[in-house]
Each structure stands twice: as structure tokens, then as C-alpha cells.
Design a protein around this motif. Structure first.
Motif, short mmCIF file in Angstrom:
data_model
loop_
_atom_site.label_atom_id
_atom_site.label_comp_id
_atom_site.label_asym_id
_atom_site.label_seq_id
_atom_site.Cartn_x
_atom_site.Cartn_y
_atom_site.Cartn_z
N ALA A 149 46.47 45.73 -24.12
CA ALA A 149 46.59 44.56 -23.24
C ALA A 149 47.14 44.93 -21.88
CB ALA A 149 47.46 43.51 -23.91
N TYR A 150 48.06 45.92 -21.83
CA TYR A 150 48.67 46.26 -20.54
C TYR A 150 47.72 46.99 -19.60
CZ TYR A 150 49.57 50.86 -22.75
OH TYR A 150 49.45 52.08 -23.38
N ALA A 151 46.54 47.38 -20.08
CA ALA A 151 45.55 48.01 -19.21
C ALA A 151 44.91 46.99 -18.26
CB ALA A 151 44.46 48.69 -20.03
N LYS A 152 45.01 45.71 -18.61
CA LYS A 152 44.45 44.62 -17.80
C LYS A 152 42.95 44.78 -17.60
CE LYS A 152 48.85 43.93 -15.37
NZ LYS A 152 49.55 43.86 -14.06
N GLY A 153 42.30 45.33 -18.62
CA GLY A 153 40.84 45.44 -18.62
C GLY A 153 40.27 46.60 -17.86
N ALA A 154 41.11 47.41 -17.21
CA ALA A 154 40.62 48.53 -16.39
C ALA A 154 40.70 49.83 -17.19
CB ALA A 154 41.43 48.66 -15.11
N LEU A 155 39.61 50.60 -17.19
CA LEU A 155 39.54 51.81 -18.00
C LEU A 155 40.20 53.02 -17.35
CD1 LEU A 155 38.46 53.12 -20.58
CD2 LEU A 155 36.25 53.44 -19.43
N GLU A 156 40.33 53.02 -16.02
CA GLU A 156 40.92 54.18 -15.34
C GLU A 156 42.31 54.48 -15.91
OE1 GLU A 156 40.31 57.05 -13.70
OE2 GLU A 156 39.67 56.06 -11.84
N GLY A 157 42.53 55.74 -16.26
CA GLY A 157 43.81 56.16 -16.82
C GLY A 157 43.83 56.20 -18.32
N PHE A 158 42.83 55.58 -18.98
CA PHE A 158 42.85 55.45 -20.43
C PHE A 158 41.76 56.29 -21.12
CE2 PHE A 158 44.96 51.82 -18.68
CZ PHE A 158 46.04 51.62 -19.53
N VAL A 159 41.05 57.11 -20.35
CA VAL A 159 40.10 58.08 -20.92
C VAL A 159 40.88 59.37 -21.12
CG1 VAL A 159 37.94 59.32 -20.59
CG2 VAL A 159 38.17 56.97 -19.75
N PHE A 160 41.32 59.61 -22.32
CA PHE A 160 42.26 60.72 -22.51
C PHE A 160 41.56 62.07 -22.36
CE2 PHE A 160 45.08 63.61 -24.83
CZ PHE A 160 46.27 63.31 -24.18
N PRO A 161 42.15 62.98 -21.58
CA PRO A 161 41.55 64.31 -21.41
C PRO A 161 41.63 65.11 -22.71
CG PRO A 161 43.12 63.82 -19.65
CD PRO A 161 43.32 62.78 -20.71
N ALA A 162 40.47 65.59 -23.16
CA ALA A 162 40.40 66.34 -24.41
C ALA A 162 38.98 66.87 -24.57
CB ALA A 162 40.78 65.47 -25.61
N ALA A 163 38.79 67.72 -25.58
CA ALA A 163 37.45 68.17 -25.97
C ALA A 163 36.90 67.16 -26.98
CB ALA A 163 37.50 69.56 -26.57
N TYR A 164 35.68 66.73 -26.78
CA TYR A 164 35.07 65.71 -27.62
C TYR A 164 33.75 66.20 -28.19
CZ TYR A 164 38.35 62.32 -25.63
OH TYR A 164 39.49 61.65 -25.25
N GLU A 165 33.44 65.70 -29.39
CA GLU A 165 32.12 65.92 -29.99
C GLU A 165 31.67 64.59 -30.59
OE1 GLU A 165 30.22 68.32 -33.76
OE2 GLU A 165 31.46 69.46 -32.33
N PHE A 166 30.52 64.10 -30.11
CA PHE A 166 30.00 62.83 -30.57
C PHE A 166 28.66 63.05 -31.27
CE2 PHE A 166 32.25 62.11 -26.53
CZ PHE A 166 33.26 61.27 -26.97
N PRO A 167 28.33 62.24 -32.28
CA PRO A 167 27.02 62.35 -32.92
C PRO A 167 25.90 62.09 -31.91
CG PRO A 167 28.50 60.99 -34.23
CD PRO A 167 29.19 61.21 -32.91
N ALA A 168 24.80 62.79 -32.08
CA ALA A 168 23.65 62.57 -31.21
C ALA A 168 23.25 61.10 -31.30
CB ALA A 168 22.49 63.47 -31.63
N GLY A 169 22.91 60.53 -30.16
CA GLY A 169 22.49 59.13 -30.15
C GLY A 169 23.62 58.14 -30.01
N SER A 170 24.87 58.62 -29.86
CA SER A 170 26.00 57.69 -29.69
C SER A 170 25.79 56.88 -28.41
CB SER A 170 27.31 58.46 -29.59
OG SER A 170 27.60 59.13 -30.80
#
Length: 317
Positions: free
Chosen positions: A128-149
Motif C-alpha cells: 500500500a505504501y508504494a502508492k501504485g508506483a512500481l519504481e523502487g519495487f523491482v528488486f535487483p536479482a537474477a531471475y528465471e521465468f518460464p517461457a511464455g510468462s
């Protein structure tokens, strides 16, 4: 009347006989009904019912020139090579706009699809405290997503990763302890991430930010990093023209923190914003960029000396 064995022998004999091609007019004339058809059908049913079996030679598999497909009929689904998962790394300090372009490149989807998904903060699971804005909340890390996500699934996963990191750091509780909101702490963390050249300097940079916010009389933050973010520019040094910007992120012109994070900070920057180093500093200067040396001062006079040191190092470097 023929018995079943006689009918079966006659059927096999007919099958072995090679029929001559029909005359040209055959398909234009009605054919005389055959009396043998029903009898043969009845015989076949009787044979199957009696448990008898006709064994023919194995039929060869259809020939195909499609790689990875063997023995498929014309109506069967073509086998597909499994698609590779989506693998990428979000670096600490990347802006949301940079992350969305990275995701577009990694998935082959238009960046506009990720931009639309980023606007739906509720569907992404933002606090809720993000107030709907995504900036700052995409955590830096290595990611692996299934194909077609989908873009929404990918961005939601980065927010979920942020939630875990924020929980590990005690972001909400820690913000209350130092008299700040979680969004303010995350905004400070994003500034720390943008300004630091070494992780060990982060707690001191955070202290400078808080000291300037709490100073009496209040002091503007005067940070180039926030100005450049508000203008959508990259680089670490704002021009004189940039400093005239009317953006809400111009901390030379406006007091206090900018309205939100200026990037996506990593765990070290969040930790620094929650636990700044003790000290009286009000200024920091990267005096030797080549060696990644940053120094701190608690007065205007000390700041001027650090700026002079920077210019000396630049001339001799």
C-alpha cells in the motif's frame, strides 16, 4: 450357403488378386450393387467375434522431412522443441524504464506491454505504501521465468522478490524506528544506490541525506542524481540548464525528498538507509573517480577542500 471359413478364404483370395484399372467411363455410370459385400462384412464380424485374427505385415512409418517428427499422420500435432526459460539479471540501481527495456529484449515482447502491466500496481502485488508506483519495487536479482510468462507475471515476481527482501531487512519496522515512512526510506535507499561508488560508503551517504533533511534551518539535498532522473537523463552530473528544471525531482530547487524512488535499490542500499552511519557529515564528494574514492565533510569549508581535491585528481589523472 458358404460357411465362415469359405467366405474368409474367398476374401483373402480377392485381396491377393490385382485388380485392373477401371475403364474411363466407370465413374460416370451407376454401379451394380454387389451381393458379396454384406456377406463379407458378416463373415468379418463373425471372425472377430469368434476371436480369430488377421495379421498383416507391419506398415512402414510415414516418411517426413520435418525434424523431430516421426510416424505422424497428416492430422497429428507437430512436435515442438521446448522453449528456453527467460533468464535475466536486474542490476542494483536500474531505473524502471531500463528494466522494462531489458525485459522487452529478453522476451521479444514490445516494451509497451510491460509499460501497461507496470501501471497496474494492484495486480502486481505492490504494498500500500508504494502508492501504485512500481519504481523502487523491482528488486535487483537474477531471475528465471518460464517461457511464455506474461509481462504481469514477470513484474509480479520481481515485486514478490522485493517483498521478501523488505521483510528480511525489516523495512516497515525499521522505518518506524527512525521516524520515516517505508516509502521515504526506500527513496533514500535509491539515492544512496545512485550516488555510491562503493558499498562501504553507503551508510555515510545515507547519513548525509538524513542530516540535510533534519538540519535546522532545513537544507536542500542538492543532488544531481535526482535532477537527472526527473529529466529522464542518464549520467551523474547535471548541467546549469538541468538545474533550472521545474521537475519535482529537482532537489536543488525543492526542499525535502523527491516524491519517490529514483531507481531500484539493492539490499545493501536499503540496509544503509535503515541503519545510517553515525556522523555529522553534510557533504560528500567523489574526489578520485578513477580509484572510486569518496570523502565526506561537515562544513562548507570542508566541502570546498574536497572539490579542490577532485579537480587536482582530474588534472593529474
Amino acid at each position: 450357403m458358404m460357411n465362415i471359413e469359405d467366405l474368409l478364404r474367398e476374401t483373402l483370395s480377392d485381396m491377393a488378386h490385382k485388380e485392373q484399372p477401371p475403364p474411363p467411363g466407370r465413374f460416370l455410370r451407376p454401379r451394380r450393387p454387389s451381393r458379396r459385400g454384406p456377406a463379407l462384412a458378416a463373415a468379418a464380424v463373425a471372425v472377430l467375434a469368434a476371436g480369430a485374427a488377421l495379421v498383416a505385415g507391419a506398415l512402414p512409418a510415414p516418411v517426413t522431412d520435418r525434424p523431430g517428427v516421426t510416424g505422424r499422420g497428416p492430422d497429428e500435432t507437430r512436435a515442438e522443441t521446448p522453449r528456453k526459460p527467460i533468464v535475466l539479471t536486474v542490476r542494483a540501481g536500474m531505473r524502471l524504464s531500463q528494466v522494462l527495456r531489458l525485459l522487452s529484449d529478453a522476451t521479444g515482447r514490445p516494451v509497451a506491454e510491460f509499460e501497461r502491466a507496470a501501471e497496474d500496481g494492484g495486480a502486481l502485488g505492490l504494498p500500500a505504501y508504494a502508492k501504485g508506483a512500481l519504481e523502487g519495487f523491482v528488486f535487483p536479482a537474477a531471475y528465471e521465468f518460464p517461457a511464455g510468462s506474461s509481462p504481469r507475471e514477470i513484474l509480479a515476481a520481481t515485486v514478490a522478490r522485493f517483498d521478501r527482501a523488505a521483510g528480511d531487512a525489516g523495512l516497515v519496522e525499521g522505518a518506524g524506528r527512525i521516524g520515516r515512512t517505508p516509502l521515504e526510506v526506500l527513496t533514500v535507499a535509491s539515492i544512496v544506490q545512485a550516488e555510491a561508488v562503493r558499498a562501504e560508503d553507503m551508510p555515510k551517504i545515507a547519513r548525509v541525506v538524513y542530516n540535510r533533511l533534519d538540519h535546522t534551518p532545513p537544507r536542500k539535498l542538492e543532488l544531481d542524481s535526482t535532477v537527472m532522473y526527473g529529466l529522464g537523463k542518464t549520467g551523474s552530473t547535471a548541467s546549469v540548464e538541468d538545474l533550472r528544471s521545474r521537475s519535482r525531482y529537482n532537489t536543488y530547487a525543492r526542499p525535502g525528498l523527491p516524491p519517490g524512488p529514483i531507481g531500484n535499490p539493492g539490499a545493501a542500499a536499503i540496509e544503509a538507509a535503515l541503519r545510517p552511519a553515525p556522523g555529522p557529515w553534510l557533504f560528500f564528494v567523489t574526489t578520485d573517480p578513477g580509484r572510486r574514492v569518496m570523502k565526506f565533510a561537515d562544513s562548507e569549508a570542508g566541502f570546498i577542500k574536497l572539490v579542490e581535491e577532485f579537480h587536482r585528481n582530474r588534472r593529474t589523472g
